[in-house]
Each structure stands twice: as C-alpha cells, then as structure tokens.
Motif scaffolding. Structure first.
Motif, short mmCIF file in Angstrom:
data_model
loop_
_atom_site.label_atom_id
_atom_site.label_comp_id
_atom_site.label_asym_id
_atom_site.label_seq_id
_atom_site.Cartn_x
_atom_site.Cartn_y
_atom_site.Cartn_z
N ARG A 16 1.26 -1.54 0.01
CA ARG A 16 0.41 -0.40 -0.35
C ARG A 16 0.57 1.17 0.12
N ALA A 17 1.88 0.79 0.88
CA ALA A 17 2.92 2.70 1.68
C ALA A 17 3.38 2.68 -0.94
N THR A 18 3.74 1.88 -1.29
CA THR A 18 4.03 1.78 -2.67
C THR A 18 3.71 2.09 -2.92
N ALA A 19 2.01 1.61 -3.50
CA ALA A 19 1.61 1.78 -4.48
C ALA A 19 0.45 3.51 -4.39
N VAL A 20 0.60 4.36 -3.01
CA VAL A 20 0.12 5.29 -3.15
C VAL A 20 1.71 6.30 -3.05
N VAL A 21 3.20 5.69 -2.86
CA VAL A 21 3.81 6.93 -3.36
C VAL A 21 4.28 6.89 -4.63
N THR A 22 3.99 5.71 -5.12
CA THR A 22 4.69 6.18 -6.43
C THR A 22 3.46 6.44 -7.35
N GLU A 23 2.63 6.23 -6.83
CA GLU A 23 1.35 7.37 -7.32
C GLU A 23 2.28 8.43 -7.89
N GLU A 24 1.59 9.31 -5.85
CA GLU A 24 1.80 10.36 -5.20
C GLU A 24 3.19 11.00 -6.43
N TRP A 25 4.28 10.45 -6.38
CA TRP A 25 5.52 10.61 -7.16
C TRP A 25 5.37 11.06 -8.95
N ILE A 79 7.75 18.60 -4.02
CA ILE A 79 7.78 17.75 -2.85
C ILE A 79 7.16 17.51 -1.72
N ALA A 80 6.62 19.29 -1.46
CA ALA A 80 5.65 19.58 -0.11
C ALA A 80 4.14 18.57 -0.45
N THR A 81 3.69 19.31 -2.32
CA THR A 81 2.68 18.87 -2.33
C THR A 81 2.26 17.49 -2.27
N MET A 82 3.70 16.33 -2.60
CA MET A 82 3.57 14.80 -2.62
C MET A 82 3.50 15.00 -1.30
N ILE A 83 4.28 15.00 0.08
CA ILE A 83 3.83 14.84 1.01
C ILE A 83 2.88 14.97 1.32
N ASP A 84 1.74 16.06 2.01
CA ASP A 84 0.50 16.70 1.89
C ASP A 84 -0.27 15.32 1.06
N ARG A 85 0.22 14.77 0.18
CA ARG A 85 -0.99 13.84 -1.01
C ARG A 85 -0.44 12.46 0.16
N VAL A 86 0.45 12.24 -0.18
CA VAL A 86 0.34 11.08 0.96
C VAL A 86 -0.14 10.65 2.36
N GLU A 87 0.58 11.81 3.16
CA GLU A 87 -0.37 11.91 4.44
C GLU A 87 -2.13 11.45 4.56
N GLN A 88 -2.12 12.62 3.71
CA GLN A 88 -4.11 12.10 3.63
C GLN A 88 -4.44 10.78 2.98
N ARG A 89 -3.18 10.06 2.20
CA ARG A 89 -3.72 8.82 1.56
C ARG A 89 -3.60 7.36 2.67
N LEU A 90 -2.41 7.88 3.23
CA LEU A 90 -1.87 6.41 4.39
C LEU A 90 -2.02 7.49 5.62
N GLY A 91 -2.55 8.39 5.96
CA GLY A 91 -2.82 8.81 7.66
C GLY A 91 -1.62 8.19 8.47
N ILE A 92 -0.56 9.16 7.99
CA ILE A 92 0.85 8.81 8.38
C ILE A 92 1.29 10.21 8.07
N LEU A 93 2.51 10.30 8.98
CA LEU A 93 3.20 11.63 9.13
C LEU A 93 4.11 11.33 8.52
N PHE A 94 4.52 12.09 6.70
CA PHE A 94 5.29 11.67 5.91
C PHE A 94 7.26 12.00 6.58
N PRO A 95 8.15 10.78 6.24
CA PRO A 95 9.17 11.27 6.86
C PRO A 95 9.94 12.16 6.45
N VAL A 96 10.03 13.70 6.15
CA VAL A 96 10.38 14.53 5.59
C VAL A 96 11.50 14.60 5.25
N GLU A 97 12.51 13.85 6.05
CA GLU A 97 13.98 14.06 6.37
C GLU A 97 14.38 13.06 5.44
#
Lengths: 442, 94
Positions: free
Chosen positions: B15-24, B49-67
């Motif tokens: 699920r993480a791979t699918a969402v992150v890859t899609e938003e990437w 990347i700020a936009t991508m982080i927002d979208r991944v956080e919304q879709r997965l319900g996690i805090l994105f590892p920004v570092e």
C-alpha cells in the motif's frame, strides 16, 4: 542535531541560490543549520517553514534584525539571497563573524562601480538617478547609450535601455519608480570570443574567497539574453536563458576573466565568501558587468554534476571561519541549463505540454520545470521550460541547444514561442551541421 | 483519513509503495520510476515535494518522513520509510 556542532544561521527566503535541500545536505555532520526567516516571509511561505522545521531549526525574526540575530548565539551566518545581503553584511560586522567586507554597501551597483573605477578595474561611467530631472543630468554625465536600473537586486527587471535622445525623452512617461536608480554607460556588445554564435558575449565566475585568497571554481558561458517586449515597467526586462559549463573561451580571454574577477573582488574587499561575478567578454578585453556577494543561482548544482566541489558547503565553511575544500569540475562533456523564455510575459500559458514530451527531447537529462496550461506565465519566472542538457563536446553543444529550443518552441507554438527573435540568436556557426535538418548552416 | 481506493488486505509495504509511487509520478508527471530515482534529480523541487507529502499523508494517514525525502531523496527510501510508519500506525509489521 548534535549539541557539539557549531550553529550556522542561514538568512533564508524562497528563490535563494540554495534551496532547503541544498542547505540540509551541506550542513550534515558539519553544523546545526538554523534557518533564519523574516516574519513576513514565514507568513507567506508556510510550507517552507513547515518543511524546514521537520528538518532543522527555524527561527522567525522581526524587524530588529541585528538584536534578534545576536540573541540566537550563532557561530556563523550566511545568506544565498540577494534581498538579505545588506542585512547579512551588517550582521556579520556587528557580531564579529567571518564574511564582512571592509567597505560599506559593495553590492549597491553605484557604490560598486565607483569602487571598481577607483581600483582601475572598470572604465564604465555611472551616475545616480532619483527623478526625471536627475536622469537628464545623469545622461549628460554618462552619455548614451546607457542602461537605467535599480541600484540593488539582480532581478533583471525595471531596466530601461536608453539608446538615444528619443528614449531619454520618453522615459519619464514610462517609468513609475524613480528611487534608488543608477544610469550606467552601456557596455559595447561583441561576438563571443570563441566565434560560436549561439553563445552570448558574457560569462559568470564562481569564486571561493578564504582570507582574501580567491579560488575561481568555474567559468560559465551563457546563452543569449532575451528581452521582454510590450509596454509597462517590464518592457525591457532582461531574461537570462541558460548557463553553459565549461566556458568556451580562448586561453588569453580566460586568463583575463580570472584576473579581472580577482581584481574586482579585491576592490570590493571580499575576504571570506562565495561570490558570483558577471563579465562582458570579447577578443579585445573584459569588462565587469556586476559582482554579486553570494553564490550564483543554478550553478552550484551544475558544478556538482560535473565533478566539482559543493559550493553551498564551501560557503558554510567560510561562514564558520574554516578553509573549504575546493575542486573544479572535471567531466569532459558540456552541461547546459537552458530556460526557454516566453516572448510575452503577461497572461496564462496557452499550450498544453507534459514533462514526458520535454524529457524525450535529444540530450535532455533532467526536466526542472514545464509551464502548465492555464497557469500564469509568472509562475515559472516567465520560462516555458527549464531543462538540463548534456552534450559530448563543445561542437555538439550548439546544435543540441538549438534543436531543443526549436522543438520547445513548437510545443509552445500557442504561446508565440516560434516567433521569438531570441530563437534567431541561437544561429548556427557557418558550416556547422544542423541537428534539426541534417543540412548545414550558412 | 486513509485512502478508500487502496484495497484492504494488501500488505503495508504494497500500500505504501502504491501510494508513494502514484503521488511521485503525479508530482513529476512521469511513469515507471525506478526505486533508485532521486526526486530532486528527476526535476522535483521543494514546492512539488511539499504537495506530494501532503497527498501521501492524507491517503495513508501517516506523518511523512520528511528527512528521508530531503536527505536520501530516492523513491525506494521514501516508500520504505512510509511503509514503516504505516506499519507502526497500524500495529503491524512492514
């Protein structure tokens, strides 16, 4: 961050020559990067502050910059943003940190030109202008043709090219802002000394200066400038369109460029900083256009891609009073950062072009930006696309740049790119094979 | 709120791979990225990347590892770090 690392303040704002990632990577295992952001910038850029806080320390400051910086307990301070240069200079002097110049306001274009004149580095005449009447007096002193421009900043906007008496007469009716201007004698244009017609007649030099000793890391050629058309304050806005590394200069011109840059930095009493100097070049000589007291935009990444050392990291070392490691680019090929301009600045983007389409153009190794259909042209700094191109050698670079620019113009035909006179300036050299048609250039 | 479009039952890594890859791909307007691709070398910037982080956080319900995004920058590192955060959030193993 470790408490044992020195604290390095970075006076930061969007569109600086180093972005958030550059800063974070340069500071790793070296220092605690403290992003210092003005209150109004923080309010306008919440994403930048949020990401910054996730990565490092962010301090938001108000109007009393010297007192608030002093309270942060910094071991060094640096900026990569033109708008912060004066505040930076004042702060490092007040706080006794590395980086201060001995002279005041060396990045004010009038002060700078007079310092260069006094040192015998430049013969360009200049005079201050603060009113329409003052312009007439300045023109009598400087002569025409001349360029009227702001004394501070490098946004290449609010410029007026005054080529003769008619322009001088018309200027009061065109210009709204009359404060803090300088009229400079226009430096005579010439062909690029290599004879390559697609290269502009100016270069830039990135220099690392440690304790007054200058190391010139790279010299960049430029693709031809584009000048926005139309009326209004941006009518003569000059747009840079590309950087080329390495520069294709004959040895005697190359040596003159380096010597003149060193002399200019000495005249401005630069001791510990990374600087960006632009110079007009011809077969007959070199003249300083301007010296910027910070790293040039775009160029640090290009130097890194070509095997040179990291200039953001070098700037950090200088700010902390350390001798930086400096290495020039080593790769044998030619790297071009090309930003294809919109001929008309106003209005929305009409064409619909994807990154994939641009990525497929010959020689393109990275697509940094593609203007989106419907967005304001200003959103991409009036560029249709921004790409990195690698050519195997200098002879191949010109045809490749011309091919990419021509194909981008076709993709953005709805925005009038095909009719932009800038494209004509990318003319091929006589006898050069045309990458587009297979024929030869005449 | 997690993304309703991701089938329940897939592993957190899937699920993480699918969402992150899609938003990437959405951020960079590209298809078929490799795990070794670097977001910034592929033309990304802080805004994207700020936009991508927002979208991944919304879709997965996690805090994105920004570092991880800024320091490593590769797709593989980002998907792996997001999968770990998703596993922690759901009390499972990535």
């Amino acid at each position: 961050m470790s408490g044992t690392l020195p604290r390095l303040g970075v006076l930061h704002a969007p569109h600086a020559a180093a972005n958030l990632r550059d800063l974070v990577l340069a500071g790793r295992d070296r220092c605690e990067v403290v992003l210092v952001v003005r209150r109004e910038v923080a309010a306008a850029e919440p994403d930048m502050v949020r990401l910054g806080r996730a990565l490092t320390t962010v301090e938001v400051i108000g109007d009393d910059v010297p007192r608030e910086l002093a309270a942060l307990g910094l071991d060094g301070l640096v900026t990569f943003h033109d708008a912060e240069l004066e505040a930076y200079d004042a702060a490092v002097r007040d706080l006794g940190l590395p980086g201060a110049t001995e002279v005041d306001h060396p990045w004010d274009k009038l002060v700078q030109r007079r310092l260069l004149n006094a040192a015998g580095v430049s013969t360009v005449r200049s005079a201050p202008v603060d009113s329409p009447e003052g312009l007439v007096a300045a023109a009598a002193e400087v002569g025409l043709p001349a360029v009227l421009k702001p004394r501070r900043g490098t946004a290449s906007t609010d410029l007026s090219f005054l080529t003769g008496p008619a322009d001088l007469e018309a200027e009061p009716g065109r210009r709204e802002n009359w404060s803090g201007l300088v009229l400079e004698q226009m430096i005579e244009r010439a062909a690029h000394p290599s004879g390559r017609r697609w290269l502009a007649d100016y270069v830039s030099v990135e220099t690392v200066t440690h304790q007054g000793e200058h190391t010139h890391v790279a010299v960049f050629d430029k693709t031809p400038l584009a000048v926005a058309g139309g009326d209004g304050p941006c009518r003569h806005a000059v747009r840079e369109t590309g950087d080329v590394l390495p520069a294709q200069l004959p040895p005697h011109v190359y040596e003159a460029v380096l010597a003149t840059t060193s002399a200019a930095l000495d005249a401005l009493t630069v001791r510990d900083r990374v600087s960006h100097t632009e110079l007009r070049v011809s077969q007959d000589g070199v003249e300083v256009i301007e010296v910027n007291g910070r790293l040039g935009g775009e160029v640090a990444g290009m130097i890194g891609m070509m095997g040179g050392s990291g200039l953001v990291r070098a700037a950090f070392d200088l700010a902390l009073g350390r001798r930086p490691e400096v290495a020039a680019p080593t790769r044998p090929d030619v790297l071009i950062s090309l930003y294809v301009p919109f001929p008309e600045r106003s209005g929305p983007v009409r064409a619909t072009v994807t990154r994939t389409q641009v990525r497929e153009l010959p020689g393109v190794v990275r697509v940094d930006e593609v203007a989106r259909h419907g967005a304001a042209r200003a959103d991409t700094a009036f560029h249709a696309v921004k790409v990195l191109i690698i050519a195997p050698d200098a002879d191949a670079a010109g045809p490749l740049v011309r091919t990419v620019a021509t194909r981008v113009a076709r993709l953005f035909e709805a925005d009038g790119l095909g009719a932009d006179p800038w494209l004509d300036q990318l003319a091929g050299d006589p006898g050069e094979p045309s990458a587009e048609t297979g024929g030869t250039t005449t | 709120m997690q993304d309703k479009h991701i089938p329940v039952g897939r592993t957190v890594v899937d699920r993480a791979t699918a969402v992150v890859t899609e938003e990437w791909c959405r951020a960079l307007d590209m298809t078929d990225p490799s795990p070794d691709d670097d977001f910034f070398q592929a033309g990304g910037n802080s805004l994207l990347i700020a936009t991508m982080i927002d979208r991944v956080e919304q879709r997965l319900g996690i805090l994105f590892p920004v570092e991880v995004a800024f320091i490593d920058g590769t797709l593989g590192a980002m998907t792996e770090a997001c999968a770990e955060r998703l596993a922690t959030a759901e009390g499972t193993t990535a």
